[in-house]
Write a protein that holds these residues in place. Structure first.
Motif, mmCIF file in Angstrom:
data_model
loop_
_atom_site.group_PDB
_atom_site.id
_atom_site.type_symbol
_atom_site.label_atom_id
_atom_site.label_comp_id
_atom_site.label_asym_id
_atom_site.label_seq_id
_atom_site.Cartn_x
_atom_site.Cartn_y
_atom_site.Cartn_z
ATOM 1 N N GLU A 20 -1.816 9.659 -3.564
ATOM 2 C CA GLU A 20 -1.645 10.565 -2.383
ATOM 3 C C GLU A 20 -0.020 10.671 -2.485
ATOM 4 O OE1 GLU A 20 -0.937 6.067 -1.277
ATOM 5 O OE2 GLU A 20 -2.507 7.133 -2.117
ATOM 6 N N LYS A 21 1.046 9.685 -3.596
ATOM 7 C CA LYS A 21 2.354 9.993 -3.665
ATOM 8 C C LYS A 21 2.280 11.110 -4.689
ATOM 9 C CE LYS A 21 4.116 6.644 -1.046
ATOM 10 N NZ LYS A 21 4.742 6.808 -0.090
ATOM 11 N N GLU A 23 0.153 13.506 -5.471
ATOM 12 C CA GLU A 23 -0.340 14.807 -4.955
ATOM 13 C C GLU A 23 0.725 15.346 -4.177
ATOM 14 O OE1 GLU A 23 -4.142 16.438 -2.392
ATOM 15 O OE2 GLU A 23 -3.626 14.475 -2.279
ATOM 16 N N ALA A 24 1.478 14.651 -3.388
ATOM 17 C CA ALA A 24 2.604 15.225 -2.639
ATOM 18 C C ALA A 24 3.544 15.905 -3.469
ATOM 19 C CB ALA A 24 3.172 14.040 -1.668
ATOM 20 N N LEU A 25 3.999 15.200 -4.664
ATOM 21 C CA LEU A 25 4.823 15.730 -5.375
ATOM 22 C C LEU A 25 4.210 17.097 -6.384
ATOM 23 C CD1 LEU A 25 6.536 12.786 -7.598
ATOM 24 C CD2 LEU A 25 7.555 14.341 -5.958
ATOM 25 N N PHE A 26 3.005 16.957 -6.640
ATOM 26 C CA PHE A 26 2.453 18.213 -7.123
ATOM 27 C C PHE A 26 2.238 19.407 -6.136
ATOM 28 C CE2 PHE A 26 0.001 17.707 -11.141
ATOM 29 C CZ PHE A 26 0.545 16.459 -11.632
ATOM 30 N N GLU A 27 2.240 19.189 -4.912
ATOM 31 C CA GLU A 27 2.051 19.961 -3.746
ATOM 32 C C GLU A 27 3.839 20.505 -3.770
ATOM 33 O OE1 GLU A 27 0.351 18.264 -0.458
ATOM 34 O OE2 GLU A 27 -1.601 18.623 -0.915
ATOM 35 N N ASP A 28 4.527 19.661 -3.613
ATOM 36 C CA ASP A 28 5.940 20.287 -3.541
ATOM 37 C C ASP A 28 6.372 21.046 -4.485
ATOM 38 O OD1 ASP A 28 8.796 19.786 -2.268
ATOM 39 O OD2 ASP A 28 9.197 19.135 -4.169
ATOM 40 N N ALA A 29 5.892 20.670 -5.826
ATOM 41 C CA ALA A 29 6.184 21.691 -6.922
ATOM 42 C C ALA A 29 5.310 22.936 -6.979
ATOM 43 C CB ALA A 29 6.165 20.884 -8.337
ATOM 44 N N GLY A 30 4.306 22.984 -6.204
ATOM 45 C CA GLY A 30 3.632 24.291 -6.083
ATOM 46 C C GLY A 30 2.428 24.234 -6.958
ATOM 47 N N TRP A 31 2.209 23.022 -7.775
ATOM 48 C CA TRP A 31 1.205 22.881 -8.663
ATOM 49 C C TRP A 31 -0.146 22.600 -7.985
ATOM 50 C CZ3 TRP A 31 4.045 19.223 -12.611
ATOM 51 C CH2 TRP A 31 5.065 19.807 -13.147
ATOM 52 N N ALA A 32 -0.331 21.866 -6.831
ATOM 53 C CA ALA A 32 -1.487 21.640 -6.079
ATOM 54 C C ALA A 32 -1.334 22.091 -4.711
ATOM 55 C CB ALA A 32 -1.688 20.312 -6.277
ATOM 56 N N ARG A 33 -2.649 22.616 -3.986
ATOM 57 C CA ARG A 33 -2.591 22.622 -2.869
ATOM 58 C C ARG A 33 -4.231 22.640 -2.485
ATOM 59 N NH1 ARG A 33 -1.855 28.407 -4.520
ATOM 60 N NH2 ARG A 33 -3.855 29.234 -3.952
ATOM 61 N N ASP A 34 -4.504 22.140 -1.239
ATOM 62 C CA ASP A 34 -5.725 21.846 -0.748
ATOM 63 C C ASP A 34 -6.902 21.386 -1.558
ATOM 64 O OD1 ASP A 34 -4.925 23.459 1.617
ATOM 65 O OD2 ASP A 34 -5.508 25.349 0.648
ATOM 66 N N THR A 35 -6.395 20.386 -2.265
ATOM 67 C CA THR A 35 -7.296 19.647 -3.389
ATOM 68 C C THR A 35 -8.402 18.933 -2.611
ATOM 69 O OG1 THR A 35 -5.319 19.087 -4.586
ATOM 70 C CG2 THR A 35 -7.263 17.640 -5.087
ATOM 71 N N PRO A 36 -9.707 19.203 -2.986
ATOM 72 C CA PRO A 36 -10.939 18.715 -2.375
ATOM 73 C C PRO A 36 -10.921 17.159 -2.540
ATOM 74 C CG PRO A 36 -11.480 20.452 -3.950
ATOM 75 C CD PRO A 36 -9.943 20.252 -4.213
ATOM 76 N N ASN A 37 -11.250 16.595 -1.615
ATOM 77 C CA ASN A 37 -11.534 14.985 -1.722
ATOM 78 C C ASN A 37 -12.039 14.585 -2.776
ATOM 79 O OD1 ASN A 37 -10.025 14.412 0.739
ATOM 80 N ND2 ASN A 37 -12.012 14.679 1.809
ATOM 81 N N TRP A 38 -13.100 14.927 -3.543
ATOM 82 C CA TRP A 38 -13.779 14.619 -4.680
ATOM 83 C C TRP A 38 -12.873 14.778 -6.051
ATOM 84 C CZ3 TRP A 38 -14.708 17.879 -8.673
ATOM 85 C CH2 TRP A 38 -14.730 19.439 -8.325
ATOM 86 N N LYS A 40 -9.577 14.219 -5.869
ATOM 87 C CA LYS A 40 -8.088 13.279 -5.659
ATOM 88 C C LYS A 40 -7.786 12.414 -6.484
ATOM 89 C CE LYS A 40 -7.276 14.826 -0.900
ATOM 90 N NZ LYS A 40 -6.124 15.595 -0.940
ATOM 91 N N GLU A 41 -9.072 11.626 -7.041
ATOM 92 C CA GLU A 41 -9.016 10.579 -8.007
ATOM 93 C C GLU A 41 -7.891 10.987 -9.270
ATOM 94 O OE1 GLU A 41 -12.055 8.592 -9.768
ATOM 95 O OE2 GLU A 41 -13.153 10.476 -9.924
ATOM 96 N N LYS A 42 -8.158 12.429 -9.678
ATOM 97 C CA LYS A 42 -7.447 12.863 -10.759
ATOM 98 C C LYS A 42 -5.831 12.546 -10.723
ATOM 99 C CE LYS A 42 -6.330 17.471 -9.437
ATOM 100 N NZ LYS A 42 -6.753 18.995 -9.490
ATOM 101 N N PHE A 43 -5.314 12.306 -9.615
ATOM 102 C CA PHE A 43 -3.701 12.090 -9.595
ATOM 103 C C PHE A 43 -3.634 10.600 -9.994
ATOM 104 C CE2 PHE A 43 -4.388 15.601 -6.411
ATOM 105 C CZ PHE A 43 -3.548 16.497 -7.024
ATOM 106 N N THR A 44 -4.511 9.619 -9.893
ATOM 107 C CA THR A 44 -4.322 8.499 -10.336
ATOM 108 C C THR A 44 -4.805 8.199 -11.873
ATOM 109 O OG1 THR A 44 -4.942 7.225 -8.290
ATOM 110 C CG2 THR A 44 -5.243 6.060 -10.191
#
Length: 152
Positions: A20-21, A23-38, A40-44
């Motif tokens: 989740e941390k 993903e938050a950075l990716f969203e702040d950078a404009g690299w991600a938005r509305d990532t589907p739940n299935w 989200k594990e890619k961020f780990t």
């Protein structure tokens, strides 16, 4: 490993980085938005499958990160370098690049980035070359994913 930089903590390692941390950075950078739940594990997983990584923490907030893929002998590529927008301009990104370069000081380093970031990487000691002269080729899977209707 922990280091301190201007009141911040820099952690080295590819394990235990909270998705989740990231993903938050990716969203702040404009690299991600509305990532589907299935997905989200890619961020780990991107960290677990990286060679080296550093994260920067302001107490409980992860405010920057860099991850590297390397053969650990001859070459390494900075894949993602993000400094949260409210912490930019404080030398954090340059510090992260310097830490990366220390991991393979005599190797060839590359940065997976866009042209608007070239001046930053030049300040960090990387040389920007004309890719047409050097024969660099690229395939961007996200373009195909958009064409296939998997990404917006």
């Amino acid at each position: 490993m922990y280091q301190y930089f201007n009141g911040l903590v820099i952690r080295e390692g590819t394990e235990g980085v909270p998705a989740e941390k990231v993903e938050a950075l990716f969203e702040d950078a404009g690299w991600a938005r509305d990532t589907p739940n299935w997905q989200k594990e890619k961020f780990t997983l991107i960290f677990k499958n990286s060679t080296w990584a550093f994260t920067v923490w302001d107490k409980e907030d992860m405010i920057a990160m860099v991850r590297v893929i390397s053969d650990q002998v001859m070459a390494a590529t900075i894949m993602d370098l993000i400094v949260r927008s409210d912490h930019r301009g404080k030398g954090i990104g340059q510090k992260l690049v310097a830490l990366c370069l220390q991991k393979l000081p005599h190797g060839d380093w590359f940065a997976h980035t866009s042209a608007n970031n070239f001046p930053f990487y030049e300040k960090c000691g990387l040389e920007v070359k004309n890719s047409a002269e050097k024969g660099t080729c690229a395939y961007f899977g996200y373009i195909q994913a958009r064409l296939d209707g998997h990404r917006k």
